[in-house]
Motif scaffolding. Structure first.
Motif, short mmCIF file in Angstrom:
data_model
loop_
_atom_site.label_atom_id
_atom_site.label_comp_id
_atom_site.label_asym_id
_atom_site.label_seq_id
_atom_site.Cartn_x
_atom_site.Cartn_y
_atom_site.Cartn_z
N VAL A 154 0.86 -1.19 0.00
CA VAL A 154 0.00 0.00 0.00
C VAL A 154 0.89 1.24 0.00
O VAL A 154 1.69 1.44 0.91
CB VAL A 154 -0.94 0.02 1.22
CG1 VAL A 154 -1.74 1.32 1.26
CG2 VAL A 154 -1.87 -1.18 1.20
N SER A 155 0.75 2.06 -1.06
CA SER A 155 1.57 3.27 -1.14
C SER A 155 0.81 4.52 -0.73
O SER A 155 1.40 5.52 -0.33
CB SER A 155 2.11 3.44 -2.56
OG SER A 155 1.05 3.49 -3.51
N GLU A 165 -9.95 4.93 -1.41
CA GLU A 165 -9.16 4.55 -2.58
C GLU A 165 -7.78 4.13 -2.10
O GLU A 165 -7.09 4.89 -1.44
CB GLU A 165 -9.06 5.73 -3.54
CG GLU A 165 -8.38 5.39 -4.86
CD GLU A 165 -8.37 6.57 -5.81
OE1 GLU A 165 -9.32 6.71 -6.61
OE2 GLU A 165 -7.41 7.37 -5.74
N VAL A 166 -7.41 2.90 -2.44
CA VAL A 166 -6.13 2.35 -1.99
C VAL A 166 -5.23 2.13 -3.19
O VAL A 166 -5.60 1.44 -4.13
CB VAL A 166 -6.34 1.01 -1.25
CG1 VAL A 166 -5.00 0.46 -0.74
CG2 VAL A 166 -7.32 1.17 -0.09
N GLN A 182 -14.48 2.11 3.82
CA GLN A 182 -13.63 2.47 4.95
C GLN A 182 -13.67 1.39 6.02
O GLN A 182 -12.67 1.14 6.71
CB GLN A 182 -14.08 3.81 5.55
CG GLN A 182 -13.77 5.00 4.67
CD GLN A 182 -13.77 6.30 5.46
OE1 GLN A 182 -13.20 6.38 6.55
NE2 GLN A 182 -14.40 7.33 4.91
N GLU A 183 -14.83 0.73 6.15
CA GLU A 183 -14.94 -0.37 7.11
C GLU A 183 -13.96 -1.49 6.75
O GLU A 183 -13.32 -2.07 7.63
CB GLU A 183 -16.37 -0.92 7.12
CG GLU A 183 -16.58 -2.05 8.13
CD GLU A 183 -18.01 -2.56 8.12
OE1 GLU A 183 -18.32 -3.46 8.92
OE2 GLU A 183 -18.82 -2.07 7.31
N SER A 184 -13.81 -1.77 5.45
CA SER A 184 -12.87 -2.79 5.01
C SER A 184 -11.43 -2.38 5.30
O SER A 184 -10.60 -3.21 5.67
CB SER A 184 -13.04 -3.06 3.52
OG SER A 184 -14.30 -3.64 3.25
N GLY A 189 -6.94 -3.59 8.58
CA GLY A 189 -5.82 -2.91 9.24
C GLY A 189 -4.86 -2.31 8.23
O GLY A 189 -3.64 -2.32 8.43
N LEU A 190 -5.40 -1.77 7.14
CA LEU A 190 -4.55 -1.24 6.08
C LEU A 190 -3.95 0.11 6.45
O LEU A 190 -4.62 0.97 7.03
CB LEU A 190 -5.36 -1.09 4.78
CG LEU A 190 -5.88 -2.37 4.12
CD1 LEU A 190 -6.60 -2.03 2.83
CD2 LEU A 190 -4.76 -3.36 3.87
N GLU A 191 -2.71 0.28 6.10
CA GLU A 191 -2.01 1.54 6.24
C GLU A 191 -0.88 1.55 5.22
O GLU A 191 -0.57 0.52 4.61
CB GLU A 191 -1.45 1.71 7.66
CG GLU A 191 -0.51 0.61 8.08
CD GLU A 191 -0.09 0.72 9.53
OE1 GLU A 191 0.90 0.08 9.89
OE2 GLU A 191 -0.75 1.46 10.29
N GLU A 192 -0.29 2.70 5.00
CA GLU A 192 0.82 2.77 4.05
C GLU A 192 1.93 1.83 4.49
O GLU A 192 2.34 1.84 5.65
CB GLU A 192 1.33 4.20 3.93
CG GLU A 192 0.33 5.14 3.27
CD GLU A 192 0.91 6.53 3.03
OE1 GLU A 192 2.13 6.70 3.20
OE2 GLU A 192 0.13 7.44 2.66
N GLY A 193 2.39 1.01 3.56
CA GLY A 193 3.41 0.03 3.88
C GLY A 193 2.88 -1.37 4.11
O GLY A 193 3.65 -2.33 4.18
#
Length: 282
Positions: A154-155, A165-166, A182-184, A189-193
């Motif tokens: 994830v950048s 938007e990911v 956003q719930e997904s 637990g998505l974040e940059e990196g």
């Protein structure tokens, strides 16, 4: 390469007692009755190194030419770097060779076989040198009907009122955009990196030979047609997008004819951001 050769036996064979004992965790070895999915990929890599062509390697390991192509595409797409590089050569498959990482994967698997009986006790010492193999096997265990699978990082994440938007870095100069709720984002637990896998069905991919085409689809991957496999109704098209990665599209034979698709020509693969499914290791 002959299956009775010493090198083949060294990489793939182990005594029955050791094979039945197996390994815990992410590594699966060959038993007398079953061959793990990871072992099948390693076997194909070894055959490619020995034969120098996809068609000969496929015959060597007892699979179809198409299956060999699909496995190579999957391995390259799920790796940070390509394991196999090839040049199109018609019915004979062209020249094919392993990259440095491909050699490392084979060497790592061979090391696992040689150290099998002592592996658990020595896991801490061996883990670093086998990290590439472990990561590769972890990705190969996932089973899905989606033809296109890309491991990426994830950048950037752009949050909206409901959706997000990911953007994913898949190891090429082109990225993939996914639209999820956003719930997904929170549940994954998505974040940059974050390391994720993007899935896109081949039937969701639209092809165009006009790389300047304007479209509402957020994803436009430009590359070169590397393979055409016509069927009774549809044609399976593979686009090489660089970095050893490719995207597959399933289009009608009529569309393939109208586009006048041929290996080597430039084309772009289009698909909408909501068509991208993201997976993340728990």
């Amino acid at each position: 390469m002959d299956r009775d050769s010493p090198y083949y036996k060294q990489v793939f064979m182990t005594d029955k007692k050791t094979a039945l004992s197996g390994l815990k965790g992410e590594v699966f070895l060959l038993t007398d009755q079953h061959k793990s999915f990871a072992s099948a990929q390693i076997e194909l890599l070894v055959a490619i190194e020995a034969c120098g062509s996809i068609s000969k390697a496929a015959k060597q390991v007892g699979i179809s030419y198409k299956t060999a192509w699909d496995r190579i595409d999957a391995m390259n797409n799920m790796s940070s770097q390509p394991l196999v590089v090839r040049s199109t050569g018609g019915a004979q498959g062209g020249g094919t060779r392993l990259t440095e990482l491909g050699h490392k994967v084979i060497a790592g698997f061979q090391a696992l076989q040689e150290e099998h009986q002592h592996f658990i006790a020595r896991l801490g010492d061996k883990l670093h040198s086998l990290n590439d193999v472990a990561s590769f096997m972890r990705g190969e265990r996932m089973k899905t009907s989606a033809r296109n699978q890309f491991r990426g990082t994830v950048s950037h994440i752009t949050l909206g009122a409901v959706n997000a938007e990911v953007e994913l870095d898949i190891g090429t100069d082109q990225s993939i955009i996914a639209m999820i709720t956003q719930e997904s984002v929170e549940q994954l637990g998505l974040e940059e990196g974050s390391d994720v896998v993007a899935l896109i069905k081949a039937s969701s991919v639209i092809l165009s030979t006009n790389t300047d085409i304007m479209t509402s689809a957020r994803n436009k991957l430009i590359g070169t047609v590397s393979r055409l496999l016509p069927g009774a109704v549809n044609t399976d098209v593979t686009i090489d997008i660089g970095g050893g990665k490719s995207v597959s599209a399933m289009i009608t034979n009529v569309s393939a004819t109208e586009l006048a698709l041929e290996p080597g020509m430039t084309a772009c693969a289009l698909f909408k951001a909501p068509s991208v499914i993201l997976l993340k290791d728990a």
